[in-house]
Design an enzyme around this catalytic site. Structure first.
Site, short mmCIF file in Angstrom:
data_model
loop_
_atom_site.label_atom_id
_atom_site.label_comp_id
_atom_site.label_asym_id
_atom_site.label_seq_id
_atom_site.Cartn_x
_atom_site.Cartn_y
_atom_site.Cartn_z
N ASP A 12 0.80 -1.23 0.00
CA ASP A 12 0.00 0.00 0.00
C ASP A 12 0.84 1.28 0.00
O ASP A 12 0.45 2.29 0.59
CB ASP A 12 -0.98 0.01 1.20
N LYS A 15 1.76 1.96 -5.21
CA LYS A 15 2.34 1.38 -6.45
C LYS A 15 1.42 1.60 -7.64
O LYS A 15 1.88 1.94 -8.74
CB LYS A 15 2.58 -0.13 -6.26
N GLY A 39 -4.51 -4.55 -3.64
CA GLY A 39 -5.52 -3.53 -3.91
C GLY A 39 -4.77 -2.30 -4.35
O GLY A 39 -4.14 -1.63 -3.54
N HIS A 40 -4.77 -2.04 -5.64
CA HIS A 40 -3.99 -0.93 -6.19
C HIS A 40 -4.93 0.18 -6.64
O HIS A 40 -5.89 -0.06 -7.37
CB HIS A 40 -3.12 -1.40 -7.36
N GLN A 239 2.14 -6.08 -3.10
CA GLN A 239 2.67 -6.18 -1.73
C GLN A 239 3.96 -5.36 -1.58
O GLN A 239 4.14 -4.40 -2.31
CB GLN A 239 2.85 -7.65 -1.31
P1 GDP Z 1 -0.72 0.14 -3.58
O1 GDP Z 1 -1.31 -1.12 -3.06
O2 GDP Z 1 0.75 0.23 -3.34
O3 GDP Z 1 -1.06 0.40 -5.02
O4 GDP Z 1 -1.36 1.33 -2.73
P2 GDP Z 1 -2.91 1.47 -2.33
O5 GDP Z 1 -3.66 1.95 -3.51
O6 GDP Z 1 -3.40 0.25 -1.66
O7 GDP Z 1 -2.83 2.57 -1.20
C1 GDP Z 1 -2.33 3.83 -1.42
C2 GDP Z 1 -3.43 4.84 -1.05
O8 GDP Z 1 -2.84 6.12 -0.94
C3 GDP Z 1 -4.47 4.97 -2.14
O9 GDP Z 1 -5.68 5.36 -1.57
C4 GDP Z 1 -3.91 6.06 -3.02
O10 GDP Z 1 -4.88 6.76 -3.78
C5 GDP Z 1 -3.30 6.97 -1.98
N1 GDP Z 1 -2.10 7.71 -2.42
C6 GDP Z 1 -1.11 7.31 -3.25
N2 GDP Z 1 -0.14 8.25 -3.31
C7 GDP Z 1 -0.54 9.26 -2.49
C8 GDP Z 1 0.05 10.51 -2.11
O11 GDP Z 1 1.14 10.89 -2.52
N3 GDP Z 1 -0.68 11.28 -1.23
C9 GDP Z 1 -1.90 10.89 -0.74
N4 GDP Z 1 -2.51 11.68 0.11
N5 GDP Z 1 -2.45 9.70 -1.07
C10 GDP Z 1 -1.78 8.91 -1.93
P1 IMO Z 2 -0.82 -4.26 -2.14
O1 IMO Z 2 -0.39 -4.88 -3.46
C1 IMO Z 2 -0.73 -4.51 2.20
C2 IMO Z 2 -0.66 -8.54 3.91
C3 IMO Z 2 -1.87 -9.02 4.69
C4 IMO Z 2 -1.20 -9.95 5.67
C5 IMO Z 2 -0.09 -10.58 4.86
C6 IMO Z 2 -0.44 -11.94 4.29
O2 IMO Z 2 -2.13 -3.59 -2.20
O3 IMO Z 2 0.27 -3.44 -1.57
P2 IMO Z 2 -2.00 -12.75 2.32
O4 IMO Z 2 -3.46 -12.60 2.10
O5 IMO Z 2 -1.16 -12.18 1.23
O6 IMO Z 2 -1.60 -14.16 2.64
O7 IMO Z 2 -1.71 -11.89 3.65
O8 IMO Z 2 0.17 -9.68 3.80
N1 IMO Z 2 -0.94 -8.07 2.55
C7 IMO Z 2 -0.91 -6.79 2.18
N2 IMO Z 2 -0.71 -5.66 2.89
N3 IMO Z 2 -0.87 -4.44 0.87
C8 IMO Z 2 -1.04 -5.55 0.13
O9 IMO Z 2 -1.07 -5.55 -1.22
C9 IMO Z 2 -1.11 -6.80 0.79
N4 IMO Z 2 -1.28 -8.07 0.38
C10 IMO Z 2 -1.16 -8.83 1.46
O10 IMO Z 2 -2.52 -7.95 5.32
O11 IMO Z 2 -0.58 -9.20 6.70
MG MG Z 3 -2.84 -1.73 -1.83
#
Ligand code: GDP
Ligand code: IMO
Ligand code: MG
Length: 463
Positions: A12, A15, A39-40, A239
């Site tokens: 998170d 990416k 979850g991207h 991840q």
């Molecule tokens: P990922 O799994 O690495 O793709 O990241 P996620 O989408 O799960 O979580 C990142 C969250 O932060 C999302 O809600 C994005 O929209 C938000 N986000 C990403 N970059 C920034 C940033 O520079 N500032 C803020 N405030 N939010 C961001």
């Molecule tokens: P993105 O791609 C954050 C965490 C879970 C748990 C551990 C193992 O959005 O960054 P799993 O279901 O993979 O066996 O869970 O990894 N986890 C993540 N945490 N971002 C993710 O993906 C994750 N995918 C798995 O919360 O701690």
């Molecule tokens: Mg994510």
């Protein structure tokens, strides 16, 4: 030329947003590991897309590949594609025939094992998507691959071998009656999950749809041809490095390798191809974590913040960051643990991935604080550590040596993004320079908000 996007911390980090940012120059975006545990997020013109399996390039209409290193739940894949179509996108996703399939029994087993562990300190807090059990079957040579879904004879043979084992595992090892797990897992019919005929019918149909929509592919060959023809390929890691099964805080990890080396193994290209390209480490400007595991720079105590008084200064800062950054579980709404940036974690990530550039996100979230701290090193048993210990027990005992930076004011970040790096507040620049110097890696992009435009781009890895 390839560009690999890798999470440098705990997932998170943003990416999806960076894949989208640089994705315009790419022809194909390939995932190389993980499944719908990811979850991207991509925010385009105020519309938010949450992608779990479909590579984030779909928002820009790019071809997406799910490489052999991925684990694919066809049900969620089709649901996601259908939802994106309703939103007006037309995702072109091809799935490696060598990728492994997540079956309903994997999800049931994932949930039962977490349940069994719930009274221990080794509960991971998985996403419940069946990721671990599917990779177990892959390593155990009893998995079902995407290509098998298109061959009914093979599919039936594989199911006939594996399903009775899974049933016995649940009933005789975990001592759980299948009737008791009913209703527990959303979207899974527990009885059908252990019934060869029901599984065969359902998964054969998934195979038919994959075939009809020409969605299966020899991923390595396809990607190699794309590159040979002068196309640009981007690898989208899921991840992050600290939850990598080899390089993370085992056992609080996922069951695949998010680190950059897996971009080769998980797609069928050579490490020389991936290595000639760029590897961009995605860094969140602070840390947040959903579940268990070490977090030496943690701010306050989450239990105080959610149940207790929450009056301490650290709790206050944690709450501030949590609210500004929306650090609440997407499904459960549970507050996440929050901590300062952890440099030993990042030094470890920089080495394990070989970063050539960094994207540092969430600089806007940290604005408005009087001071911003980072864990510069750890101290453990009287020793100073620059990077993380190999065992999680030792990692958990590390105390951070904090370094303090002057805070930066909350400004109009849209204006900053528009005007570029010069408009970034000086104190934030100092913070960014420090990270870049410590990791000996240039900063390519600075995230100042969730939207595509809310980024200060210093360099495009494709140029
Ligand atoms: P990922 O799994 O690495 O793709 O990241 P996620 O989408 O799960 O979580 C990142 C969250 O932060 C999302 O809600 C994005 O929209 C938000 N986000 C990403 N970059 C920034 C940033 O520079 N500032 C803020 N405030 N939010 C961001
Ligand atoms: P993105 O791609 C954050 C965490 C879970 C748990 C551990 C193992 O959005 O960054 P799993 O279901 O993979 O066996 O869970 O990894 N986890 C993540 N945490 N971002 C993710 O993906 C994750 N995918 C798995 O919360 O701690
Ligand atoms: Mg994510």
């Amino acid at each position: 030329m390839t560009v690999t996007i890798v999470g440098s911390q705990l997932g998170d980090e943003g990416k999806g947003g960076v894949v989208d940012l640089y994705g315009d120059a790419a022809d194909v975006i390939a995932r190389y590991q993980g499944g719908d545990n990811a979850g991207h997020t991509v925010v385009e013109d105020g519309t938010e897309y949450k992608l779990s399996l479909v590579p984030s390039g779909a928002v820009r209409g790019k071809v997406g590949i799910l490489g052999n290193g991925c684990v694919v739940n066809p049900k969620t894949l089709f649901e996601e594609i259908d939802t994106l179509r309703e939103k007006g996108l037309d995702p072109d996703v091809r799935v490696a025939r060598r990728a492994h399939v997540i079956l309903p029994y994997h999800r049931v087993l994932d949930n039962i094992e977490e349940d069994v562990k719930s009274d221990t300190d080794i509960k991971v807090g998985t996403t419940g998507r069946g990721i671990g059990p599917t990779y177990e079957d892959k390593a155990g040579r009893r998995g079902i691959r995407v290509g098998d879904l298109l061959d009914p004879e093979v599919l039936r043979k594989r199911l006939e071998y594996v399903v009775p084992q899974k049933r016995a595992l649940i009933e005789d090892v975990y001592n759980v009656s299948l009737a008791d797990v009913d209703d527990v897992i959303e979207g899974v019919n527990v009885q059908d999950a252990f019934d060869v005929s029901a599984l065969f019918e359902q998964y054969r149909r998934f195979g038919e749809r994959l075939d009809e929509e020409e969605m299966t592919v020899a991923a390595g060959k396809f990607l190699a041809e794309t590159i040979d023809e002068g196309g640009e390929v981007m690898f989208e890691g899921a991840q992050g490095t600290s939850i990598d099964i080899d390089h993370g805080n085992y056992p609080y990890v996922t069951s695949s390798n998010p680190t950059a080396g897996a971009a080769a193994v998980g797609t069928g290209l050579g490490p020389t191809t991936v290595g000639q390209g760029e590897v961009i480490g995605i860094v969140k400007g602070y840390l947040s974590r959903v579940g268990s595991g070490p977090l030496p720079t943690e701010l306050g105590d989450i239990d105080d913040q959610t149940g207790g008084t929450g009056e301490g200064k650290e709790d206050e800062i944690a709450s501030y960051i949590r609210d500004e950054g929306g650090e609440y579980g997407t499904v459960t709404g549970r507050p996440r643990r929050v901590g300062w940036l952890d440099m030993p974690m990042l030094r470890h990530a920089a080495r394990a991935n070989g970063f050539t550039g960094l994207a540092i996100n969430h600089i806007d979230v940290l604005s408005g604080l009087d001071e911003v701290k980072v864990g510069h090193t750890y101290s453990l048993d009287g020793e100073e550590l620059e990077t993380v210990p190999a065992t999680t027990e030792r990692w958990e005992r590390c105390e951070p040596t904090l370094k303090t930076f002057e805070g930066w004011e909350d400004v109009d970040w849209d204006v900053v993004a528009e005007e570029g790096y010069d408009a970034v507040p000086d104190a934030a620049k100092e913070y960014l320079d420090y990270i870049s110097d410590e990791l000996d890696t240039p900063v390519y992009a600075i995230g100042v908000g969730p939207g595509r435009e809310e980024t200060v781009v210093r360099q495009n890895p494709f140029e």
